[in-house]
Design a protein around this motif. Structure first.
Motif, PDB file in Angstrom:
ATOM      1  N   MET A   1     -93.998  -8.329  90.226  1.00 34.32           N
ATOM      2  CA  MET A   1     -92.677  -7.334  89.914  1.00 34.32           C
ATOM      3  C   MET A   1     -91.450  -7.969  90.505  1.00 34.32           C
ATOM      4  SD  MET A   1     -94.152  -5.257  88.239  1.00 34.32           S
ATOM      5  CE  MET A   1     -93.355  -3.582  87.932  1.00 34.32           C
ATOM      6  N   GLU A   2     -91.602  -8.695  91.654  1.00 32.65           N
ATOM      7  CA  GLU A   2     -90.348  -9.039  92.025  1.00 32.65           C
ATOM      8  C   GLU A   2     -89.728 -10.314  91.238  1.00 32.65           C
ATOM      9  OE1 GLU A   2     -90.778 -10.617  96.131  1.00 32.65           O
ATOM     10  OE2 GLU A   2     -91.916  -8.713  96.730  1.00 32.65           O
ATOM     11  N   LYS A   3     -90.521 -10.869  90.672  1.00 34.96           N
ATOM     12  CA  LYS A   3     -90.034 -12.063  89.626  1.00 34.96           C
ATOM     13  C   LYS A   3     -89.382 -11.481  88.548  1.00 34.96           C
ATOM     14  CE  LYS A   3     -93.350 -15.682  91.014  1.00 34.96           C
ATOM     15  NZ  LYS A   3     -94.428 -16.669  90.588  1.00 34.96           N
ATOM     16  N   ILE A   4     -90.022 -10.315  87.955  1.00 41.55           N
ATOM     17  CA  ILE A   4     -89.462  -9.689  86.749  1.00 41.55           C
ATOM     18  C   ILE A   4     -88.099  -8.953  87.334  1.00 41.55           C
ATOM     19  CG2 ILE A   4     -89.724  -7.585  85.327  1.00 41.55           C
ATOM     20  CD1 ILE A   4     -92.803  -8.289  85.539  1.00 41.55           C
ATOM     21  N   ALA A   5     -88.122  -8.481  88.556  1.00 40.28           N
ATOM     22  CA  ALA A   5     -86.438  -7.921  88.738  1.00 40.28           C
ATOM     23  C   ALA A   5     -85.516  -8.736  88.895  1.00 40.28           C
ATOM     24  CB  ALA A   5     -86.915  -7.028  90.328  1.00 40.28           C
ATOM     25  N   ALA A   6     -86.158 -10.408  89.511  1.00 38.45           N
ATOM     26  CA  ALA A   6     -85.023 -11.290  89.829  1.00 38.45           C
ATOM     27  C   ALA A   6     -84.414 -11.867  88.151  1.00 38.45           C
ATOM     28  CB  ALA A   6     -85.784 -12.343  90.422  1.00 38.45           C
ATOM     29  N   ALA A   7     -85.754 -11.747  87.239  1.00 41.65           N
ATOM     30  CA  ALA A   7     -85.160 -12.492  86.035  1.00 41.65           C
ATOM     31  C   ALA A   7     -84.194 -11.165  85.267  1.00 41.65           C
ATOM     32  CB  ALA A   7     -86.462 -12.372  85.232  1.00 41.65           C
ATOM     33  N   ARG A   8     -84.531 -10.027  85.551  1.00 44.56           N
ATOM     34  CA  ARG A   8     -83.407  -8.903  85.177  1.00 44.56           C
ATOM     35  C   ARG A   8     -82.138  -9.082  85.701  1.00 44.56           C
ATOM     36  NH1 ARG A   8     -87.484  -3.555  84.132  1.00 44.56           N
ATOM     37  NH2 ARG A   8     -88.462  -4.509  82.456  1.00 44.56           N
ATOM     38  N   GLN A   9     -82.184  -9.391  86.879  1.00 46.97           N
ATOM     39  CA  GLN A   9     -80.896  -9.619  87.424  1.00 46.97           C
ATOM     40  C   GLN A   9     -80.128 -10.875  86.968  1.00 46.97           C
ATOM     41  OE1 GLN A   9     -79.292  -7.542  89.708  1.00 46.97           O
ATOM     42  NE2 GLN A   9     -77.484  -9.016  89.618  1.00 46.97           N
ATOM     43  N   LEU A  10     -80.805 -11.692  86.697  1.00 48.34           N
ATOM     44  CA  LEU A  10     -79.889 -13.025  86.163  1.00 48.34           C
ATOM     45  C   LEU A  10     -79.689 -12.653  84.711  1.00 48.34           C
ATOM     46  CD1 LEU A  10     -82.744 -15.649  87.558  1.00 48.34           C
ATOM     47  CD2 LEU A  10     -80.339 -15.318  88.375  1.00 48.34           C
ATOM     48  N   VAL A  11     -80.346 -11.861  84.036  1.00 53.21           N
ATOM     49  CA  VAL A  11     -79.969 -11.655  82.668  1.00 53.21           C
ATOM     50  C   VAL A  11     -78.658 -10.616  82.579  1.00 53.21           C
ATOM     51  CG1 VAL A  11     -80.418 -10.224  80.455  1.00 53.21           C
ATOM     52  CG2 VAL A  11     -82.119 -11.829  81.537  1.00 53.21           C
ATOM     53  N   THR A  12     -78.689  -9.673  83.627  1.00 56.86           N
ATOM     54  CA  THR A  12     -77.529  -8.939  83.876  1.00 56.86           C
ATOM     55  C   THR A  12     -76.421  -9.789  84.097  1.00 56.86           C
ATOM     56  OG1 THR A  12     -78.756  -7.207  84.487  1.00 56.86           O
ATOM     57  CG2 THR A  12     -76.553  -7.218  85.218  1.00 56.86           C
ATOM     58  N   GLU A  13     -76.371 -10.759  84.965  1.00 56.42           N
ATOM     59  CA  GLU A  13     -75.359 -11.839  85.325  1.00 56.42           C
ATOM     60  C   GLU A  13     -74.910 -12.610  84.256  1.00 56.42           C
ATOM     61  OE1 GLU A  13     -76.398 -13.910  88.955  1.00 56.42           O
ATOM     62  OE2 GLU A  13     -76.897 -12.118  90.138  1.00 56.42           O
ATOM     63  N   VAL A  14     -75.663 -12.922  83.339  1.00 51.44           N
ATOM     64  CA  VAL A  14     -75.243 -13.807  82.345  1.00 51.44           C
ATOM     65  C   VAL A  14     -74.798 -12.809  81.144  1.00 51.44           C
ATOM     66  CG1 VAL A  14     -76.083 -14.818  80.175  1.00 51.44           C
ATOM     67  CG2 VAL A  14     -77.120 -15.300  82.273  1.00 51.44           C
ATOM     68  N   LYS A  15     -75.071 -11.696  81.171  1.00 51.27           N
ATOM     69  CA  LYS A  15     -74.519 -10.586  80.128  1.00 51.27           C
ATOM     70  C   LYS A  15     -72.660 -10.303  80.503  1.00 51.27           C
ATOM     71  CE  LYS A  15     -78.336  -7.929  78.524  1.00 51.27           C
ATOM     72  NZ  LYS A  15     -78.806  -6.740  78.541  1.00 51.27           N
ATOM     73  N   ALA A  16     -72.697 -10.485  81.650  1.00 50.10           N
ATOM     74  CA  ALA A  16     -71.334 -10.259  82.352  1.00 50.10           C
ATOM     75  C   ALA A  16     -70.425 -11.382  82.075  1.00 50.10           C
ATOM     76  CB  ALA A  16     -71.393  -9.758  84.019  1.00 50.10           C
ATOM     77  N   THR A  17     -70.880 -12.192  81.836  1.00 47.34           N
ATOM     78  CA  THR A  17     -69.987 -13.564  81.439  1.00 47.34           C
ATOM     79  C   THR A  17     -70.003 -13.859  80.068  1.00 47.34           C
ATOM     80  OG1 THR A  17     -71.753 -15.323  82.017  1.00 47.34           O
ATOM     81  CG2 THR A  17     -70.539 -14.679  83.827  1.00 47.34           C
ATOM     82  N   LEU A  18     -70.649 -13.096  79.110  1.00 46.21           N
ATOM     83  CA  LEU A  18     -70.541 -13.645  77.710  1.00 46.21           C
ATOM     84  C   LEU A  18     -69.333 -13.061  77.201  1.00 46.21           C
ATOM     85  CD1 LEU A  18     -74.282 -12.406  76.469  1.00 46.21           C
ATOM     86  CD2 LEU A  18     -73.372 -14.598  76.895  1.00 46.21           C
ATOM     87  N   PRO A  19     -68.881 -13.606  76.093  1.00 45.61           N
ATOM     88  CA  PRO A  19     -67.696 -13.315  75.385  1.00 45.61           C
ATOM     89  C   PRO A  19     -67.694 -11.813  74.883  1.00 45.61           C
ATOM     90  CG  PRO A  19     -68.174 -15.465  74.948  1.00 45.61           C
ATOM     91  CD  PRO A  19     -69.523 -15.005  75.525  1.00 45.61           C
ATOM     92  N   ALA A  20     -66.847 -11.139  74.814  1.00 48.74           N
ATOM     93  CA  ALA A  20     -66.979  -9.644  74.326  1.00 48.74           C
ATOM     94  C   ALA A  20     -67.632  -9.629  73.030  1.00 48.74           C
ATOM     95  CB  ALA A  20     -65.414  -9.325  74.032  1.00 48.74           C
ATOM     96  N   GLY A  21     -68.386  -8.711  72.735  1.00 54.70           N
ATOM     97  CA  GLY A  21     -69.241  -8.590  71.511  1.00 54.70           C
ATOM     98  C   GLY A  21     -70.509  -9.329  71.345  1.00 54.70           C
ATOM     99  N   MET A  22     -70.630 -10.428  72.282  1.00 53.87           N
ATOM    100  CA  MET A  22     -71.841 -11.459  72.101  1.00 53.87           C
ATOM    101  C   MET A  22     -73.005 -10.782  72.351  1.00 53.87           C
ATOM    102  SD  MET A  22     -72.457 -15.551  73.153  1.00 53.87           S
ATOM    103  CE  MET A  22     -71.199 -15.911  72.025  1.00 53.87           C
ATOM    104  N   PRO A  23     -74.128 -10.727  71.867  1.00 55.94           N
ATOM    105  CA  PRO A  23     -75.398  -9.907  72.201  1.00 55.94           C
ATOM    106  C   PRO A  23     -76.134 -11.217  73.073  1.00 55.94           C
ATOM    107  CG  PRO A  23     -75.337 -10.587  69.894  1.00 55.94           C
ATOM    108  CD  PRO A  23     -74.051 -10.875  70.239  1.00 55.94           C
ATOM    109  N   ILE A  24     -77.008 -10.815  74.023  1.00 57.18           N
ATOM    110  CA  ILE A  24     -77.672 -11.586  74.918  1.00 57.18           C
ATOM    111  C   ILE A  24     -78.386 -12.853  74.125  1.00 57.18           C
ATOM    112  CG2 ILE A  24     -79.469 -10.022  75.412  1.00 57.18           C
ATOM    113  CD1 ILE A  24     -78.013 -12.359  77.595  1.00 57.18           C
ATOM    114  N   VAL A  25     -78.920 -12.367  72.835  1.00 53.22           N
ATOM    115  CA  VAL A  25     -79.800 -13.103  71.877  1.00 53.22           C
ATOM    116  C   VAL A  25     -79.220 -14.515  71.598  1.00 53.22           C
ATOM    117  CG1 VAL A  25     -81.454 -11.402  71.350  1.00 53.22           C
ATOM    118  CG2 VAL A  25     -79.411 -11.896  69.844  1.00 53.22           C
ATOM    119  N   GLU A  26     -77.671 -14.220  71.618  1.00 55.93           N
ATOM    120  CA  GLU A  26     -76.970 -15.527  71.211  1.00 55.93           C
ATOM    121  C   GLU A  26     -76.482 -16.427  72.196  1.00 55.93           C
ATOM    122  OE1 GLU A  26     -73.643 -14.397  68.570  1.00 55.93           O
ATOM    123  OE2 GLU A  26     -74.865 -13.346  67.388  1.00 55.93           O
ATOM    124  N   ALA A  27     -76.841 -16.043  73.462  1.00 49.98           N
ATOM    125  CA  ALA A  27     -76.564 -16.543  74.799  1.00 49.98           C
ATOM    126  C   ALA A  27     -77.011 -18.090  74.760  1.00 49.98           C
ATOM    127  CB  ALA A  27     -76.841 -15.919  75.935  1.00 49.98           C
TER     128      ALA A  27
END
Length: 81
Positions: A1-27
């Motif tokens: 569960m810790e690894k999943i939580a860590a992965a989710r945190q990393l995804v959240t950090e990536v989403k915060a740096t994406l250009p406006a309107g870009m979905p995570i699937v295009e990252a």
């Protein structure tokens, strides 16, 4: 569960740096384009590239099979704790 939580945190950090309107699937595609620019990155692009690299590396090491990684094998050595 810790690894999943860590992965989710990393995804959240990536989403915060994406250009406006870009979905995570295009990252991943955006990461490839940004990485090709190398020295011409803006500070925001550089933050995104670093966070995306960390996410991909973590996912390669913790969740993907060795032959299914998204980063070249020589770049997939262990992540320091």
């Amino acid at each position: 569960m810790e690894k999943i939580a860590a992965a989710r945190q990393l995804v959240t950090e990536v989403k915060a740096t994406l250009p406006a309107g870009m979905p995570i699937v295009e990252a991943r595609h955006h990461f490839t384009r940004i990485a090709a620019k190398k020295p011409d990155l803006s500070p925001m692009e550089a933050r995104f590239a670093v966070k995306m690299f960390v996410l991909e590396r973590f996912l390669d090491l913790e969740f993907r099979k060795p032959d299914k990684g998204h980063l070249p094998a020589e770049r997939r050595s262990s992540i320091p704790a």
